[in-house]
Design a protein around this motif. Structure first.
Motif: not given
Ligand SMILES: Cc1cc2nc3c(=O)[nH]c(=O)nc-3n(C[C@H](O)[C@H](O)[C@H](O)COP(=O)(O)OP(=O)(O)OC[C@H]3O[C@@H](n4cnc5c(N)ncnc54)[C@H](O)[C@@H]3O)c2cc1C
Length: 613
Positions: A274-302
């Motif tokens: 598992i690698l990690r990339a960092t961002a100073k300003r913002a992170i933008i989820l553009s994984a589409g209507a099926i996978q963006t909610p999946q990423l939000l939930e995996r990140s603890g948002i839901g």
């Protein structure tokens, strides 16, 4: 900067990370990286495949379905569709689903304005049209094509300097004009300017195809290829994002503190480190209507109850994540036509394929997709005033009695239902066999209608269903769960059959094939439940609406409860547009750069105590 390795990507300090190099993600990344003072990174699970024929040749549409560049998701069994699981294709390639989509239509004015009516000021037709135009350069059809095929062109509704190239077909099938005439005979008008927000009627439609090369124009050709040498734009492909990580001081989202997104965990291989990339300003989820909610939930948002099931710590309590799933469903219907019709059916004969292929290519047939389309409101589809009145009464009753979260949306849908200028269905003419139920007979000629139901009342959901971050989510669109949808769908089916028996196209009609002739109502309904399927337009699962509506992002597309986590893709669309959604999705990506002012978050996030070096 060329495509970089996962290790190089993880070692770079970004200003912005975009997760998902698809339709919207590439727009956002390209626009943000216009500022040479910022570094933008894109994490994409698919590869960059600029030479794939099944992407590049427009006439090969459909061949990517189920292929190695398809995520090949499946819905859970759908009771409204006889318990069938439906294949939910999504592009797994740079360019995302824009690499595999078919044709384009712009939205309708009132429908886009509905977003503003639901509380999102600044998201209205004029704004969306402005950004659709910014995204595209439309090459006008020749005067001959305009005149001959009713393919009129109003430059005010098209872009002239955007990166996405759109054009009109240089080949139309020989019954194109008869189809449009038959549609007019059913009471719809010819629409010479369908891109001005009034999209009911019949017309010749175009698509994102570059006529100079007769190849598909899509997010990777428009927004990646021309910018691939920017030193401040880095792309990692074949990399799967697992979750967003937050600054420790703000985790748990207590006391109304906004959480500050800091990085993205990803893997370059299924079992890789598992690698990690960092961002100073913002992170933008553009994984589409099926996978963006999946990423939000995996990140603890839901929804905390869903997160608990998979031992995920809740960072922001947002039960709207993954809800409000809306989709267009369609049914192909095929009719046998007379032997003198020029169709694509002979290409199915292996002995004739090669010869015909060369001939059709020469004619330009494979340089475009479809050409004739009709969009109809309920007053035309219903076929009688009595049926129309029944539908309207039922919709109003159901909207008034709706105790669900979707009452406001249902009330708007009920109003639109009675308006002749609001499309409920789209019928695309296809010169050949396109059904699923029967086999084509070699030597016979067919015409098909691709019948698309545009304004569903049904709402479904998509959620994680496993602790494995690589596992597919559970997708439940709940097709036809709102009973009105099935009734309206059946009106569309009956209209398609009526249309085929209307002159001048009736002159070529031989017989109903799929569905067959002489079916009683119950048999026709059974056919629909057995054959209807998704048109792959899921939207709405991280919807943009006021927070009290139990949704996910604000009008700047920032996730509620966070300082700098954004969603920019089909998920944010609160109510599905009565058109093919792709151009709206490009427009959302374009609008973000100017309106959502993601860049301001450096100040906001710093003020909130995030660690930014
Ligand atoms: C077969 C088909 C035909 C279609 N036809 C049309 C049409 O004719 N007209 C129209 O307007 N629309 C059409 N659509 C729909 C349209 O293409 C989509 O609505 C649109 O492209 C979605 O854009 P998006 O930015 O939301 O997502 P996408 O374009 O799907 O982008 C999401 C990207 O994120 C990547 N990704 C996802 N999860 C991860 C992760 N965890 N880590 C890294 N990357 C990830 C994906 O690989 C993908 O590249 C069609 C769709 C399909 C499948």
């Amino acid at each position: 900067m060329p495509i970089v390795s996962a290790e190089t990507f993880a070692q770079t300090s970004f200003d912005y990370i975009v997760v998902g190099g698809g339709t919207a993600g590439l727009v956002v990344a390209a626009r943000l990286s216009e500022d040479p003072g910022v570094i933008v990174g894109i994490i994409e699970a698919g590869e960059y495949l600029p030479d794939r024929e099944d992407i590049n040749v427009p006439g090969y549409f459909g061949r990517t379905i189920g292929s190695d560049i398809d995520w090949k998701f499946e819905t859970v069994p759908q009771p409204g569709l006889n318990g069938r699981k439906i294949l939910m294709s999504r592009g797994k390639v740079l360019g995302g689903t824009s690499a595999v989509r078919f044709s384009d239509t712009k939205s309708s004015l009132l429908y886009a304005d509905a977003w503003e009516k639901l509380g999102m000021s600044g998201w209205n037709w004029h704004e969306i049209l402005r950004y659709m135009c910014k995204a595209e350069t439309t090459i006008a059809p020749s005067a001959e094509i305009q005149e001959k095929y009713s393919a009129r062109f109003n430059p005010e509704c098209h872009g002239s300097s955007g990166p996405l190239i759109s054009s009109y077909p240089n080949y139309v099938n020989d019954k194109h004009t008869e189809f449009l005439a038959a549609v007019r005979a059913t009471g719809l008008k010819e629409n010479l300017d369908p891109d001005n927000g009034h999209n009911v009627g019949a017309w010749t439609f175009g698509g994102s195809i570059d006529p100079r090369t007769a190849t598909r124009s899509y997010a990777a050709t428009a927004y990646w290829a021309p910018n691939a040498d920017r030193t401040n734009l880095l792309l990692v492909t074949s990399a799967h994002a697992l979750k967003v990580t937050f600054a420790p001081s703000t985790s748990a989202g207590q006391n109304n503190e906004l959480c500050v997104a800091q990085g993205v965990q990803f893997t370059a291989h299924r079992d890789g480190a598992i690698l990690r990339a960092t961002a100073k300003r913002a992170i933008i989820l553009s994984a589409g209507a099926i996978q963006t909610p999946q990423l939000l939930e995996r990140s603890g948002i839901g929804n905390p109850a869903i997160l608990r099931e998979y031992d995920i710590e809740c960072v922001v309590d947002l039960p709207g994540v993954g809800e409000n799933l809306q989709d267009h469903i369609y049914i192909p219907m095929s009719y046998e036509v007379t032997a003198d019709c020029d169709t694509w059916d002979d290409t199915r004969d292996p002995s004739k394929h090669a010869e015909l292929w060369a001939h059709l290519q020469q004619k330009g047939k494979y340089s475009h997709m479809h050409s004739a389309v009709a969009m109809a409101g309920l007053p035309i589809l219903a076929g009688s005033l009595q049926r129309l009145e029944e539908h309207l009464a039922s919709a109003t009753r159901k909207a008034n009695g709706s105790v669900e979260d979707y009452a406001k949306q249902h009330a708007l849908l009920a109003v639109y239902l009675g308006e002749p200028g609001q499309a409920q269905a789209e019928i695309i003419q296809a010169p050949g066999f396109a059904s699923f139920a029967s086999q084509t007979e070699i030597g016979k000629r067919y015409h098909s209608h691709i019948n698309i139901f545009l304004r569903p009342f049904s709402r479904g959901h998509v959620h994680i269903a496993s602790s494995d971050p690589h596992a597919a989510p559970s997708i439940d669109p709940r097709y036809f769960s709102h009973p009105l949808d099935f009734d309206l769908f059946m009106d569309m089916v009956r209209y398609s059959r009526r249309l085929m028996r209307t002159d001048p196209i009736a002159g070529y009609f031989v017989r109903h094939v799929d569905p067959g002739s002489d079916l009683c109502d119950a048999e026709l309904e059974e056919h629909v439940r057995q054959q209807a399927a998704t048109l792959w337009h899921p939207v709405g699962t991280a919807a943009m609406l006021p927070r009290e509506e139990n949704v996910v992002v604000d009008q700047r597309l920032r996730v509620y409860g966070t300082a700098n986590l954004h969603v920019v893709d089909a998920s944010v669309i609160p109510i599905i547009p009565a058109c093919h959604p792709q151009q709206t999705i490009y427009a959302i990506g374009e609008k973000v750069r100017d309106n959502a002012r993601i860049a301001e978050h450096r100040l906001n996030a710093a003020a909130l105590g995030g660690r930014f070096d």
